[in-house]
Design an enzyme around this catalytic site. Sequence first.
Site, PDB file in Angstrom:
ATOM      1  N   GLU A 229       4.879  -2.150   8.273  1.00 18.99           N
ATOM      2  CA  GLU A 229       5.620  -2.183   9.526  1.00 18.99           C
ATOM      3  C   GLU A 229       5.225  -0.998  10.394  1.00 18.99           C
ATOM      4  OE1 GLU A 229       7.482  -4.572  10.509  1.00 18.99           O
ATOM      5  OE2 GLU A 229       7.944  -5.690   8.694  1.00 18.99           O
ATOM      6  N   CYS A 230       5.123  -1.230  11.710  1.00 17.64           N
ATOM      7  CA  CYS A 230       4.761  -0.151  12.625  1.00 17.64           C
ATOM      8  C   CYS A 230       5.969   0.652  13.082  1.00 17.64           C
ATOM      9  CB  CYS A 230       4.028  -0.708  13.847  1.00 17.64           C
ATOM     10  SG  CYS A 230       5.088  -1.709  14.922  1.00 17.64           S
ATOM     11  N   GLY A 231       7.162   0.198  12.715  1.00 17.06           N
ATOM     12  CA  GLY A 231       8.367   0.928  13.092  1.00 17.06           C
ATOM     13  C   GLY A 231       9.190   0.253  14.164  1.00 17.06           C
TER      14      GLY A 231
END
Length: 249
Positions: A229-231
């Site tokens: 996940e990139c956040g």
Amino acid sequence: MSHTLTKLDLPTLQTELENATAQQIITWAAQTFGPGLVMSTSFGIQAAVMLHLVTSIVPNIPVIWIDTGYLPLETYQFADQLTGRLQLNLKVYQSPLSPARMEALYGKLWQQKDVESLNRYDQIRKVEPMQRALKELEAIAWLTGLRRDQTRHRQNLKPVDLQGNQYKVLPILDWNSKMVYEYLTAHDLPYHPFFDQGYVSVGDWHSSRPLMAHDEDERDTRFHGLKQECGLHLPLSPEAGQSLDSSAL
């Protein structure tokens, strides 16, 4: 005009929407949140599905695109193609820290190949601009194209939930790759050009690669396999929320 966050009965809604179609979920969101409804796109491999689905029902919805400054040339061209074809109300957001300045201060964070450096990169280039976009557009709810079959974290998501100060609505949560392909074909919509090169997910040029035989799922092709996940789609901790307000960004 300020949009007010509506208090929803989430457990009941989650049950009611679990078996709803994508179109029904989008229609519900438009009726519930009105001008406080936005959507996001990465102009990734299958981005045309959500963009077409949503704008067919909510034509002038604000479409948030986070331009990291490190996207492949083909992504910028694909974005221009879809924006014109679907007449998108595109809202482009970027980090106030230019790529050159970020590299001067922190180096090439993606080359350090540790999760802490990748998290800092994502916070600067993606998370802060997205939070600013949601705030400036006075978003109450945010439509996004996450699917349960993409990552372990996403397997447990609900069709509607609260993330930070906004509701997140996921119309195609239970779709699979076959359903995506069938929708694209039925509406003569394009994949991202990298699809033909073996990519199943594409983000920044330095942190994306084609799918390999040993990959367990499509997100293993991102972030050197160190994170999925990139956040943007993770709940904010109090510390993360505080750092978003930091002038250092």
